[in-house]
Design a protein around this motif. Structure first.
Motif, short mmCIF file in Angstrom:
data_model
loop_
_atom_site.label_atom_id
_atom_site.label_comp_id
_atom_site.label_asym_id
_atom_site.label_seq_id
_atom_site.Cartn_x
_atom_site.Cartn_y
_atom_site.Cartn_z
N ALA A 123 20.53 37.38 16.97
CA ALA A 123 21.35 38.51 17.39
C ALA A 123 21.03 38.92 18.82
O ALA A 123 21.94 39.20 19.62
CB ALA A 123 21.14 39.69 16.44
N ALA A 124 19.73 38.95 19.17
CA ALA A 124 19.33 39.34 20.52
C ALA A 124 19.78 38.30 21.54
O ALA A 124 20.25 38.64 22.63
CB ALA A 124 17.82 39.54 20.58
N LEU A 125 19.66 37.03 21.20
CA LEU A 125 20.10 35.98 22.10
C LEU A 125 21.62 36.03 22.27
O LEU A 125 22.14 35.79 23.37
CB LEU A 125 19.66 34.62 21.57
N GLY A 126 22.31 36.33 21.19
CA GLY A 126 23.75 36.46 21.29
C GLY A 126 24.16 37.62 22.18
O GLY A 126 25.09 37.51 22.98
N ALA A 127 23.43 38.74 22.06
CA ALA A 127 23.72 39.89 22.91
C ALA A 127 23.50 39.56 24.38
O ALA A 127 24.24 40.01 25.26
CB ALA A 127 22.85 41.07 22.50
N ALA A 128 22.47 38.74 24.66
CA ALA A 128 22.17 38.37 26.04
C ALA A 128 23.22 37.45 26.64
O ALA A 128 23.38 37.37 27.86
CB ALA A 128 20.79 37.71 26.12
N THR A 129 23.94 36.73 25.79
CA THR A 129 24.94 35.77 26.27
C THR A 129 26.38 36.19 25.93
O THR A 129 27.32 35.45 26.21
CB THR A 129 24.67 34.37 25.68
N GLY A 130 26.51 37.33 25.27
CA GLY A 130 27.84 37.84 24.97
C GLY A 130 28.53 37.15 23.81
O GLY A 130 29.76 37.05 23.80
N VAL A 131 27.75 36.66 22.84
CA VAL A 131 28.31 35.96 21.69
C VAL A 131 27.78 36.61 20.42
O VAL A 131 26.60 36.97 20.34
CB VAL A 131 27.95 34.46 21.70
N GLY A 132 28.60 36.76 19.40
CA GLY A 132 28.19 37.37 18.15
C GLY A 132 27.24 36.49 17.37
O GLY A 132 27.28 35.26 17.43
N GLU A 133 26.36 37.15 16.61
CA GLU A 133 25.36 36.43 15.81
C GLU A 133 26.03 35.50 14.79
O GLU A 133 25.60 34.35 14.61
CB GLU A 133 24.46 37.42 15.09
N ARG A 134 27.06 35.98 14.12
CA ARG A 134 27.72 35.14 13.11
C ARG A 134 28.36 33.92 13.74
O ARG A 134 28.33 32.82 13.17
CB ARG A 134 28.76 35.97 12.36
N THR A 135 28.93 34.09 14.92
CA THR A 135 29.54 32.94 15.62
C THR A 135 28.48 31.92 15.97
O THR A 135 28.67 30.70 15.77
CB THR A 135 30.26 33.42 16.89
N LEU A 136 27.35 32.38 16.50
CA LEU A 136 26.27 31.45 16.86
C LEU A 136 25.70 30.75 15.63
O LEU A 136 25.42 29.54 15.68
CB LEU A 136 25.16 32.21 17.60
N SER A 137 25.52 31.49 14.56
CA SER A 137 25.00 30.88 13.33
C SER A 137 25.93 29.77 12.85
O SER A 137 25.47 28.68 12.46
CB SER A 137 24.86 31.96 12.25
N ARG A 138 27.24 30.03 12.92
CA ARG A 138 28.21 29.01 12.53
C ARG A 138 28.14 27.80 13.45
O ARG A 138 28.22 26.64 13.01
CB ARG A 138 29.61 29.61 12.53
N LEU A 139 27.98 28.03 14.77
CA LEU A 139 27.92 26.93 15.73
C LEU A 139 26.68 26.06 15.51
O LEU A 139 26.73 24.84 15.62
CB LEU A 139 27.94 27.49 17.15
N PHE A 140 25.54 26.68 15.23
CA PHE A 140 24.33 25.89 14.97
C PHE A 140 24.53 24.97 13.77
O PHE A 140 24.12 23.80 13.79
CB PHE A 140 23.12 26.82 14.74
N ARG A 141 25.17 25.48 12.74
CA ARG A 141 25.38 24.66 11.54
C ARG A 141 26.44 23.58 11.77
O ARG A 141 26.27 22.44 11.34
CB ARG A 141 25.77 25.55 10.37
N SER A 142 27.52 23.94 12.44
CA SER A 142 28.62 22.98 12.60
C SER A 142 28.30 21.90 13.62
O SER A 142 28.65 20.73 13.43
CB SER A 142 29.91 23.72 12.99
N GLU A 143 27.61 22.26 14.72
CA GLU A 143 27.31 21.26 15.76
C GLU A 143 26.02 20.50 15.49
O GLU A 143 25.94 19.30 15.72
CB GLU A 143 27.22 21.94 17.13
#
Length: 248
Positions: free
Chosen positions: A167-187
């Motif tokens: 969540a903190a990393l997402g805030a630093a880059t302007g991306v939501g935590e749920r979106t990033l979690s999905r990207l880690f799993r999909s990519e």
């Protein structure tokens, strides 16, 4: 990877490299086994970076554009195999466990790369038999395609000790935590904590290869204690960081 060199026959040889030495991007028409007798070797393709200390080897299938980098004093052993010899039946790079027997077979096979005797053919046959028995290991840092994921991965690589949540990393880059979690799993096919552990292990291997003490490496790579680092390292590589340093 610009300026890709084409070397049709994958070489079989042993060579000494120092930390930071590179073999630039190239490809072979043959398969290749990449093994670090000492030190750490990293093999990078467009898809990511595979890394291996002395108990692991990297399988590079024919036609794969790849580059090598040495960490620490590297005794590099390369085994070229014709396209008809694919004991792993793999068409993508992979990190493999190396048993004591397979290690000795690789060292023996690369010691006299120019030979073509019946004994050498039998040696290669046994080597390929042992490769078939080698389990794959998840020692890979995939290259992110999505720029949002790439931005987060860059932050983690820049500060391996950082304890920031997704969540903190997402805030630093302007991306939501749920979106990033999905990207880690999909990519990447893994969760963020799993990927961060892989990243920390890669940085830890590099630091150990440079001769840093185990406690310093544990601190710089984000483990809460040296014992926690040693436990993760042992489960990942089969021996402790101290043994790794003595091997190097």
């Amino acid at each position: 990877m610009p300026n890709i060199r084409h070397t049709p026959t994958a070489p079989t040889r042993a060579q000494r490299m120092t930390g930071g030495d590179r073999i630039d991007a190239h490809r072979h028409d043959d398969h290749q086994i990449v093994y670090a007798g000492s030190g750490v070797v990293a093999v990078t393709t467009d898809a990511g970076t595979w890394f291996a200390p002395g108990t692991r080897a990297i399988w590079v299938p024919a036609g794969t554009v790849h580059a090598h980098r040495a960490h620490g004093r590297l005794d590099l052993h390369l085994v070229g195999l014709p396209t008809g010899d694919n004991p792993l039946d793999l068409d993508h790079p992979a990190v493999l466990a190396v048993s004591p027997l397979l290690r000795e077979l690789i060292l023996a096979y690369t010691r006299d790369p120019g030979g073509d005797s019946p004994e050498r053919h039998r040696l290669r046959a046994v080597l390929c038999d042992q490769l078939r028995l080698s389990p794959q290991q998840p020692l890979r840092l995939p290259t992110p395609a999505d720029p949002r994921l790439a931005a987060v991965c860059a932050l983690v690589h820049a500060d391996p000790a950082g304890a920031g949540t997704l969540a903190a990393l997402g805030a630093a880059t302007g991306v939501g935590e749920r979106t990033l979690s999905r990207l880690f799993r999909s990519e990447f096919g893994m969760t963020f904590p799993q990927w961060r552990t892989q990243s920390r292990l890669y940085h830890a291997l590099r630091m150990l290869a440079d001769g840093l003490p185990v406690t310093t490496v544990a601190h710089r790579c984000g483990w809460s204690s040296a014992s926690a680092f040693i436990d993760v390292f042992r489960r990942s590589f089969g021996y402790t960081p101290g043994v790794h340093n003595r091997r190097g």
